[in-house]
Design an enzyme around this catalytic site. Structure first.
Site, PDB file in Angstrom:
ATOM      1  N   ALA A  29       1.023  -0.959  -0.121  1.00  0.00           N
ATOM      2  CA  ALA A  29      -0.062   0.010   0.125  1.00  0.00           C
ATOM      3  C   ALA A  29       0.835   1.282   0.030  1.00  0.00           C
ATOM      4  O   ALA A  29       2.073   1.257  -0.260  1.00  0.00           O
ATOM      5  CB  ALA A  29      -1.006   0.148   0.966  1.00  0.00           C
ATOM      6  N   ASN A  30       0.300   2.432   0.062  1.00  0.00           N
ATOM      7  CA  ASN A  30       0.928   3.690   0.055  1.00  0.00           C
ATOM      8  C   ASN A  30       0.450   4.764   1.238  1.00  0.00           C
ATOM      9  O   ASN A  30      -0.821   4.315   1.717  1.00  0.00           O
ATOM     10  CB  ASN A  30       1.480   4.351  -1.155  1.00  0.00           C
ATOM     11  CG  ASN A  30      -0.141   4.763  -1.800  1.00  0.00           C
ATOM     12  OD1 ASN A  30      -0.721   5.738  -1.353  1.00  0.00           O
ATOM     13  ND2 ASN A  30      -0.244   3.895  -2.982  1.00  0.00           N
ATOM     14  N   ARG A  31       0.821   5.757   1.302  1.00  0.00           N
ATOM     15  CA  ARG A  31       0.502   6.736   2.486  1.00  0.00           C
ATOM     16  C   ARG A  31      -0.746   7.548   2.136  1.00  0.00           C
ATOM     17  O   ARG A  31      -1.148   8.546   2.822  1.00  0.00           O
ATOM     18  CB  ARG A  31       1.594   7.458   3.021  1.00  0.00           C
ATOM     19  CG  ARG A  31       2.271   6.727   3.695  1.00  0.00           C
ATOM     20  CD  ARG A  31       3.557   7.674   4.479  1.00  0.00           C
ATOM     21  NE  ARG A  31       4.749   6.886   4.952  1.00  0.00           N
ATOM     22  CZ  ARG A  31       4.682   6.108   5.984  1.00  0.00           C
ATOM     23  NH1 ARG A  31       3.449   5.967   6.595  1.00  0.00           N
ATOM     24  NH2 ARG A  31       5.597   5.239   6.251  1.00  0.00           N
ATOM     25  N   ALA A  95      -3.363   7.568  -5.768  1.00  0.00           N
ATOM     26  CA  ALA A  95      -2.046   7.225  -5.779  1.00  0.00           C
ATOM     27  C   ALA A  95      -2.082   5.433  -5.913  1.00  0.00           C
ATOM     28  O   ALA A  95      -2.060   4.803  -5.148  1.00  0.00           O
ATOM     29  CB  ALA A  95      -1.458   7.222  -4.383  1.00  0.00           C
TER      30      ALA A  95
END
Ligand code: C5P
Length: 221
Positions: A29-31, A95
């Site tokens: 995942a990402n932020r 994102a």
């Protein structure tokens, strides 16, 4: 109507991160929080647009006045977006993970005592913005985001071209800016005709300005 210039127009917005499964319990995942994308969906709706928001996994609520579709993976996001074309405008804020695990496991990968950790083999995800920007049903206005930590303008300009977008909203997501996950944003808006540096604003203010700008673009021609 001056207050609702997008009345009768349709919009697609992507927001949030994607989760790319490793196995049934693990993912990459990402932020991304989804705050900027969700704010844009809400702002377009306030201007009268019929908005579908395709959101990756986020913890913030669905925006009011918007149809929200929830997805997990980039490929699901792509399918959800493409199945809703044609629309008048598309704002791809998500994102999206650049890579997914090539062969995610149906079963939880077990840790075997003494074994070396299993390597993760990655493969490229579809580029949703690029696909939409070059689609036969390309929306009249296509907007992308560029989250960068260096050479922001240069990278954003190249992105404008490569992705087939009308506008790229570029921001600096270096950790010290607090932008990723935060409530404020400082962006540069690039089009083929120039660059506008917007002041430090809340993500809601960035969303309002961008929605107005998109409405102006749609009113042209
Ligand atoms: O190439 P990069 O990921 O920096 O481009 C960012 C822009 O492209 C964002 O608007 C993002 O939503 C979009 N994008 C996408 N699908 C991807 C990667 C990025 O729609 N697989």
């Amino acid at each position: 109507d001056r207050d609702r210039p997008l009345e009768g127009r349709t919009a697609l917005v992507t927001s949030g991160p994607t989760h790319e499964p490793i196995d049934p319990v693990r993912y990459i995942a990402n932020r991304s929080s989804g705050r900027q994308g969700h704010a844009i969906a809400a702002a377009l709706a306030r201007l009268g647009a019929d908005v579908t928001l395709v959101s990756g996994p986020v913890t913030i609520p669905d925006p009011a006045g918007v149809t929200t579709v929830h997805v997990e993976r980039a490929e699901e996001m792509r399918d959800a977006v493409l199945s809703r074309l044609p629309v008048d405008m598309a704002v791809m804020v998500a994102a999206v993970a650049d890579w997914r695990v090539a062969t995610s496991s149906d079963q939880k990968i077990k840790k075997q005592a003494g074994d070396a950790p299993a390597p993760l083999i990655l493969t490229e995800n579809p580029d949703i913005l690029k696909t939409v920007g070059h689609h036969v049903k390309r929306p009249r206005v296509v907007v992308g985001f560029a989250a960068e930590t260096q050479d922001i303008e240069e990278n954003a300009l190249r992105k404008l071209e490569r992705k087939g977008a009308d506008l790229i909203v570029a921001n600096d997501v270096s950790p010290e800016t607090g932008i990723m996950g935060g409530s404020r944003n400082r962006v540069k808006v690039l089009s083929p005709t120039g660059v506008e540096a917007w002041p430090d604003l809340t993500k809601d203010e960035v969303a309002d300005r961008l929605a107005r700008l998109i409405a102006e673009r749609l009113a042209e021609r």
